[in-house]
Design an enzyme around this catalytic site. Structure first.
Site, PDB file in Angstrom:
ATOM      1  N   HIS A  54       0.362  -2.301  -0.637  1.00 26.19           N
ATOM      2  CA  HIS A  54       1.627  -2.963  -0.318  1.00 26.19           C
ATOM      3  C   HIS A  54       2.416  -3.178  -1.590  1.00 26.19           C
ATOM      4  CE1 HIS A  54       4.494  -5.835   1.343  1.00 26.19           C
ATOM      5  NE2 HIS A  54       4.207  -5.267   2.498  1.00 26.19           N
ATOM      6  N   GLU A  62      -0.632  -2.600   8.933  1.00 30.94           N
ATOM      7  CA  GLU A  62      -0.668  -1.490   9.892  1.00 30.94           C
ATOM      8  C   GLU A  62      -2.086  -1.210  10.419  1.00 30.94           C
ATOM      9  OE1 GLU A  62       2.768   0.985   9.583  1.00 30.94           O
ATOM     10  OE2 GLU A  62       3.010  -1.150   9.751  1.00 30.94           O
TER      11      GLU A  62
HETATM   12  N1  ACO Z   1      -3.954   5.109  -0.704  1.00 28.93           N
HETATM   13  C1  ACO Z   1      -4.192   5.695  -1.912  1.00 28.93           C
HETATM   14  N2  ACO Z   1      -3.504   5.376  -3.013  1.00 28.93           N
HETATM   15  C2  ACO Z   1      -2.549   4.470  -2.913  1.00 28.93           C
HETATM   16  C3  ACO Z   1      -2.258   3.819  -1.705  1.00 28.93           C
HETATM   17  C4  ACO Z   1      -3.004   4.174  -0.567  1.00 28.93           C
HETATM   18  N3  ACO Z   1      -2.787   3.605   0.614  1.00 28.93           N
HETATM   19  N4  ACO Z   1      -1.255   2.950  -1.903  1.00 28.93           N
HETATM   20  C5  ACO Z   1      -0.913   3.059  -3.192  1.00 28.93           C
HETATM   21  N5  ACO Z   1      -1.692   3.972  -3.792  1.00 28.93           N
HETATM   22  C6  ACO Z   1      -1.665   4.376  -5.186  1.00 28.93           C
HETATM   23  C7  ACO Z   1      -0.433   5.223  -5.457  1.00 28.93           C
HETATM   24  O1  ACO Z   1      -0.711   6.594  -5.261  1.00 28.93           O
HETATM   25  C8  ACO Z   1      -0.095   4.884  -6.883  1.00 28.93           C
HETATM   26  O2  ACO Z   1      -0.893   5.688  -7.716  1.00 28.93           O
HETATM   27  P1  ACO Z   1      -0.220   6.376  -9.011  1.00 28.93           P
HETATM   28  O3  ACO Z   1       0.206   5.236  -9.870  1.00 28.93           O
HETATM   29  O4  ACO Z   1      -1.345   7.185  -9.585  1.00 28.93           O
HETATM   30  O5  ACO Z   1       0.909   7.200  -8.508  1.00 28.93           O
HETATM   31  C9  ACO Z   1      -0.590   3.452  -7.036  1.00 28.93           C
HETATM   32  O6  ACO Z   1      -1.543   3.216  -6.004  1.00 28.93           O
HETATM   33  C10 ACO Z   1       0.490   2.436  -6.919  1.00 28.93           C
HETATM   34  O7  ACO Z   1       1.166   2.675  -5.722  1.00 28.93           O
HETATM   35  P2  ACO Z   1       2.734   2.528  -5.571  1.00 28.93           P
HETATM   36  O8  ACO Z   1       3.269   3.812  -5.051  1.00 28.93           O
HETATM   37  O9  ACO Z   1       3.334   1.949  -6.812  1.00 28.93           O
HETATM   38  O10 ACO Z   1       2.817   1.449  -4.502  1.00 28.93           O
HETATM   39  P3  ACO Z   1       4.127   1.082  -3.727  1.00 28.93           P
HETATM   40  O11 ACO Z   1       4.348  -0.331  -3.919  1.00 28.93           O
HETATM   41  O12 ACO Z   1       5.282   1.965  -4.060  1.00 28.93           O
HETATM   42  O13 ACO Z   1       3.701   1.510  -2.272  1.00 28.93           O
HETATM   43  C11 ACO Z   1       3.018   1.553  -0.057  1.00 28.93           C
HETATM   44  C12 ACO Z   1       3.388   0.638  -1.243  1.00 28.93           C
HETATM   45  C13 ACO Z   1       4.178   2.520   0.193  1.00 28.93           C
HETATM   46  C14 ACO Z   1       2.797   0.712   1.165  1.00 28.93           C
HETATM   47  C15 ACO Z   1       1.734   2.329  -0.426  1.00 28.93           C
HETATM   48  O14 ACO Z   1       0.687   1.429  -0.706  1.00 28.93           O
HETATM   49  C16 ACO Z   1       1.353   3.338   0.662  1.00 28.93           C
HETATM   50  O15 ACO Z   1       1.869   4.441   0.672  1.00 28.93           O
HETATM   51  N6  ACO Z   1       0.387   2.961   1.583  1.00 28.93           N
HETATM   52  C17 ACO Z   1      -0.026   3.853   2.629  1.00 28.93           C
HETATM   53  C18 ACO Z   1       0.981   3.849   3.773  1.00 28.93           C
HETATM   54  C19 ACO Z   1       1.015   2.525   4.516  1.00 28.93           C
HETATM   55  O16 ACO Z   1      -0.022   1.902   4.793  1.00 28.93           O
HETATM   56  N7  ACO Z   1       2.258   2.096   4.866  1.00 28.93           N
HETATM   57  C20 ACO Z   1       2.481   0.835   5.549  1.00 28.93           C
HETATM   58  C21 ACO Z   1       2.971  -0.212   4.586  1.00 28.93           C
HETATM   59  S1  ACO Z   1       3.083  -1.809   5.333  1.00 28.93           S
HETATM   60  C22 ACO Z   1       4.695  -1.908   5.919  1.00 28.93           C
HETATM   61  O17 ACO Z   1       5.624  -1.455   5.350  1.00 28.93           O
HETATM   62  C23 ACO Z   1       4.921  -2.576   7.184  1.00 28.93           C
END
Ligand code: ACO
Length: 361
Positions: free
Chosen positions: A244, A303
């Site tokens: 998140h 989710e």
């Molecule tokens: N699985 C694997 N790696 C992850 C995940 C995940 N679920 N979430 C974040 N990371 C990694 C990213 O790849 C990133 O790695 P990097 O620095 O090597 O590129 C690092 O952790 C930091 O992630 P960010 O992209 O900075 O996190 P951000 O705050 O932009 O993203 C998000 C948040 C979009 C929810 C992300 O965690 C994600 O894509 N999760 C999976 C999809 C999901 O569950 N979506 C529902 C969100 S809840 C809602 O909106 C209601």
């Protein structure tokens, strides 16, 4: 420059507060844990809308039921469209049929629209005729009644109500920000809601619900969880239902909705082997994410368990994000009203990194 506007404060709000370090969500002064399972969706909509509509009644249940009946008349005319489009797109297209405005009537019709269009679209796509809403019952029970072939099971209606209450508002998330941007131009509530519903669709926001179940199906059994997850992470893919932007601890909505799922399971409406698999996958995913990204807390988000809850309620996974929208619409409307009343046109700058014009010779 704040790419992704991370840590930028872009609005003042009385509506909800997300404390990402404490893992706390407050909706108009009430902790989430005091709302979910205790009050209805209609109650929380009333709480969020208080002060934004001069004619807001103390209880919106009756006017919202009337709005559902009015939306159903439009649904009857738009059956071909709802049968043909993907559920989410059909719901969005039906909302676009409603008038734009800033008054309570517009807000009620917009809030009723996904709740009525979504069950109708699911039935039409299964070759069945839509079912009309019933006056005198709650919003969640009515949604389930329109989906099934008879009145909703009370435990299921309570579970859906818990879901609708839990996800109604969440600070300045992507779709709510979009709603506020549009409202800052003084366009109507429908324009804000249509922009927001577009933003909610993506898998980095509300679109991860269905893919959570796809992941559980692909894993199949608990002993396959670790190899499957490791392979996903090694391939650079993200695990749906984890991580998140704001929470650096567990998302509190994941806990209240896991509790709602367990309450529903006690009524016998959930396949408990599915919950057991989900719990094992969750534990394996959390351990793998910790190894994969030791410097970043990637915890269970809103989710993960709701996907199982919505599946147990009989919704196909193609409809999950539209159910999210059926709740979040209440928050979008409140934010749009707040922004239009207090805000200034939202107009950030961009930093140009393209080619410069050639100097005149
Ligand atoms: N699985 C694997 N790696 C992850 C995940 C995940 N679920 N979430 C974040 N990371 C990694 C990213 O790849 C990133 O790695 P990097 O620095 O090597 O590129 C690092 O952790 C930091 O992630 P960010 O992209 O900075 O996190 P951000 O705050 O932009 O993203 C998000 C948040 C979009 C929810 C992300 O965690 C994600 O894509 N999760 C999976 C999809 C999901 O569950 N979506 C529902 C969100 S809840 C809602 O909106 C209601």
């Amino acid at each position: 420059m704040a790419i992704g506007l991370e840590d930028v404060v872009a609005a003042e709000t009385v509506l909800s507060d997300v404390d990402g370090l404490a893992g706390r969500l407050v909706i108009r002064g009430e902790p989430l844990e005091d709302l979910t399972g205790r009050v209805s969706f209609e109650d929380v909509v009333g709480l969020l809308w208080e002060g934004f509509f001069p004619d807001l009644p103390a209880d919106i249940s009756g006017p919202l039921a009337q709005a559902r009946a009015r939306v159903y008349r439009i649904v009857e005319r738009e059956q071909a469209m709802l049968a043909e489009l993907p559920v989410y797109d059909g719901v969005r297209a039906l909302m676009a049929r409603l008038p734009d405005g800033t008054d309570l009537d517009t807000a009620l019709l917009l809030t009723a629209a996904p709740a009525v269009a979504l069950p109708a679209a699911i039935r039409l796509q299964a070759g069945k005729r839509p079912r009309a809403p019933e006056p005198g019952i709650g919003h969640a029970a009515d949604m389930l009644g329109m989906l099934g072939d008879g009145p909703a099971n009370p435990a299921m209606a309570a579970a859906l109500d818990s879901y609708l209450v839990t996800v109604i508002d969440h600070g300045l998330n992507a779709s709510t920000f979009v709603a506020r941007v549009v409202a800052s131009t003084l366009a109507g509530l429908n324009s804000s809601a249509l922009a927001a519903i577009g933003a909610l669709k993506g898998p980095r926001h509300g679109g991860a619900l269905g893919p959570v179940l796809d992941m559980l199906d692909a894993i199949g059994s608990a002993d396959n969880a670790i190899p499957w997850i490791e392979n996903e992470l090694a391939s650079g893919r993200r695990l749906m239902g984890f991580g998140h932007r704001v929470y650096r601890v567990r998302d509190p909505r994941a806990d209240v909705l896991k509790a709602a799922l367990e309450r529903l399971a006690r009524s016998g409406a959930v396949d408990t082997t599915r919950i057991e698999l989900a719990q094992k996958v969750e534990a394996a995913a959390l351990a793998a994410l910790k190894r994969h990204k030791p410097d970043r807390v990637l915890a269970t988000n809103v989710e993960f368990y709701p996907a199982l809850l919505l599946e147990a309620l009989g919704f196909p996974r193609s409809a999950f994000t539209a159910i999210f929208a059926a709740s979040r619409i209440g928050g979008w409307i409140a934010h749009a009203k707040e922004e239009a009343a207090n805000g200034r046109l939202i107009r950030p700058k961009s930093h140009y990194v393209g080619p410069l014009p050639r100097e005149a010779a």
